[in-house]
Design a protein around this motif. Sequence first.
Motif, PDB file in Angstrom:
ATOM      1  N   LEU A  15       0.815  -1.208   0.000  1.00  0.00           N
ATOM      2  CA  LEU A  15       0.000   0.000   0.000  1.00  0.00           C
ATOM      3  C   LEU A  15       0.844   1.250   0.000  1.00  0.00           C
ATOM      4  CD1 LEU A  15      -2.764  -1.071   2.518  1.00  0.00           C
ATOM      5  CD2 LEU A  15      -2.697  -1.336   0.041  1.00  0.00           C
ATOM      6  N   LEU A  19      -1.203   5.354   2.176  1.00  0.00           N
ATOM      7  CA  LEU A  19      -2.418   4.853   2.794  1.00  0.00           C
ATOM      8  C   LEU A  19      -2.805   5.661   4.020  1.00  0.00           C
ATOM      9  CD1 LEU A  19      -1.885   0.995   2.544  1.00  0.00           C
ATOM     10  CD2 LEU A  19      -3.130   2.502   1.024  1.00  0.00           C
ATOM     11  N   ASP A  46      -5.648   4.602  -0.762  1.00  0.00           N
ATOM     12  CA  ASP A  46      -4.396   4.693  -1.523  1.00  0.00           C
ATOM     13  C   ASP A  46      -4.445   5.970  -2.355  1.00  0.00           C
ATOM     14  OD1 ASP A  46      -2.201   4.488  -3.121  1.00  0.00           O
ATOM     15  OD2 ASP A  46      -2.507   2.379  -3.646  1.00  0.00           O
ATOM     16  N   GLU A  51      -7.892   4.450  -4.900  1.00  0.00           N
ATOM     17  CA  GLU A  51      -8.716   3.305  -4.504  1.00  0.00           C
ATOM     18  C   GLU A  51      -8.780   3.188  -2.981  1.00  0.00           C
ATOM     19  OE1 GLU A  51      -8.015  -0.133  -7.742  1.00  0.00           O
ATOM     20  OE2 GLU A  51      -6.173   0.539  -6.726  1.00  0.00           O
ATOM     21  N   ARG A  52      -9.886   2.551  -2.508  1.00  0.00           N
ATOM     22  CA  ARG A  52      -9.961   2.169  -1.117  1.00  0.00           C
ATOM     23  C   ARG A  52      -9.442   0.730  -1.000  1.00  0.00           C
ATOM     24  NH1 ARG A  52     -12.640   5.871   1.833  1.00  0.00           N
ATOM     25  NH2 ARG A  52     -14.109   7.244   0.762  1.00  0.00           N
ATOM     26  N   VAL A  53      -8.637   0.526   0.031  1.00  0.00           N
ATOM     27  CA  VAL A  53      -8.025  -0.793   0.244  1.00  0.00           C
ATOM     28  C   VAL A  53      -8.625  -1.383   1.524  1.00  0.00           C
ATOM     29  CG1 VAL A  53      -5.879  -2.056   0.546  1.00  0.00           C
ATOM     30  CG2 VAL A  53      -5.926   0.008  -0.878  1.00  0.00           C
ATOM     31  N   THR A  55      -9.007  -4.471   4.159  1.00  0.00           N
ATOM     32  CA  THR A  55      -8.353  -5.667   4.694  1.00  0.00           C
ATOM     33  C   THR A  55      -9.404  -6.480   5.460  1.00  0.00           C
ATOM     34  OG1 THR A  55      -6.252  -4.498   4.907  1.00  0.00           O
ATOM     35  CG2 THR A  55      -6.507  -6.537   6.165  1.00  0.00           C
ATOM     36  N   VAL A 107      -6.877  -8.923   1.129  1.00  0.00           N
ATOM     37  CA  VAL A 107      -6.993  -7.533   0.671  1.00  0.00           C
ATOM     38  C   VAL A 107      -7.891  -7.469  -0.553  1.00  0.00           C
ATOM     39  CG1 VAL A 107      -5.740  -5.578  -0.298  1.00  0.00           C
ATOM     40  CG2 VAL A 107      -4.766  -6.851   1.606  1.00  0.00           C
ATOM     41  N   ARG A 109      -9.311  -4.362  -3.250  1.00  0.00           N
ATOM     42  CA  ARG A 109      -9.289  -2.970  -3.707  1.00  0.00           C
ATOM     43  C   ARG A 109     -10.605  -2.655  -4.391  1.00  0.00           C
ATOM     44  NH1 ARG A 109      -4.536  -0.013  -4.338  1.00  0.00           N
ATOM     45  NH2 ARG A 109      -2.716  -1.003  -3.360  1.00  0.00           N
TER      46      ARG A 109
END
Length: 506
Positions: A15, A19, A46, A51-53, A55, A107, A109
């Motif tokens: 990331l 992040l 990110d 983008e949203r990452v 977890t 993960v 995205r």
Amino acid sequence: MIRPKLSLRRPLAILGAALIGLTGVVAVATPASAHHTTISATADCDRLTGERVITWKVENSETNKDATLQRVTTDPGTPVTALVEGAKADVPLQGFVINQGTFVEAVQRVPGDTTTANLEVYAEWLKDGKSTAEHTAKGSIGLAADASCAPAPKCVEVDKAKYSHTFDGPKGTATVKLDGDLPLCGEGKQWFTLVSYFAPRPQFATPQYVYGTPDSNWIGGTQTEIDLKVEIPDCHTQVDLIWGGKDEVIDELVDGGKRYDNKKLGSAGAPGNRSEGPQGWYNGGNKNCTTPASTFASNCDGSVAVSLSNDGKISKYAVEFEVKAENGFTKKVSVAAGKADNSIIVPAADAGKIEVLVDGKVVENGTYSWQRPEDCPLPAVTTKADCKNFTLTATNPEGGLPVKATFTYSGKTETRTVAAGASETVTFKAGKDKTALVALPDLDLELEAIYTPEGNCGGGGAGGEEPGLPVTGAAAGGIAAGAVALLIAGAVLFVIARRRRVTFTA
């Protein structure tokens, strides 16, 4: 079937530093049996990609059996990859085996504008290759709508860029610098210009005229800072640092005409307020952008001709002259740039000390007092004598000033004022003295006349002798220099002695 090692907590290096953590809210499905999985999640942004990452954490609740994730469903439907330390390639979450009493992190995205993400997993618990239990778990994370995730910019648009500047008006220098670490986008350029003017006053006043060549340059690409410099006139000036190129320069600032207004850097409004720094304008200078001059010429009648000129190298404006004399004369005259005025005559009665002023200050060499010109005609003295009387007459030519004449003979003195174009006569009784003195103090002259009566007065006179012009003392040279005119009546002899002093005042 993949059975990775249990160490699944490797750093989220993929990331990068971009992040920013955004903790989500997770809903977990209620287990349907003793065998179950639980799901929780966190989310980051990110900034490099926008983008949203997410977890996802999927945990096996059983402590004596391994769980196999047979089916994985996501919304949005982007891939979910298990984080496996040492793996050389992405490990799909589907088919992943979670060891007893452990968990797996994966993960996903999703687009930056995603507000909710869902994960559903179907897990089986196997023993001797046979399924002993199965369970479906669901997890959900809500992403705050006001925490949008956009990619970090790589450049700044021209119409949004900010700048900082320096400005030194008296020296005619300035610098402009793009703020921040990002360049202007694409081929965008922003122009700035420094310009100086002739000005009529050290404060803002019109009209103004561009002096020299404005300096203009741009910021764009790898050029993020510029230096500007212009020449300053050796007189009143205005200097402006403006937003835009040379096409923005106003050649003449006139009453009621265009102004730069907020285009000046450091202004309160746009676009000038997009650059931080001192006010980008200056008014000053310690002398006029004109070269006013005056000359004087004395006339024989006591008047003075005054000539005014405005034709110096830096003359740009009409000059308002004022001619004043200490005896009351005053006159104001406007002389256009490159012109002269020779029409002013200060009368003799008003002359005295004369001054030529501009803006209330005497111009250079602008003070004068009347001086008698060398070529003015001098008064003449004639005599007439007989045995009883000695008559002296002073005649003043036309076009001159009245003169004072003092006649002295045989211990007696008479004083007369002789008007221009007129004569004054004084008669003394003849005595033993052979000479009379006529003094003209206004002209610093003394004239000596010899008494020579007509005819023979008892044999003691000098009748019958030829007239002559004997001159006494040092006055002989003055006669020739002054070209004094002597008029002789009859056989009367007139002798002149002249002394004259002339002083010139610059």
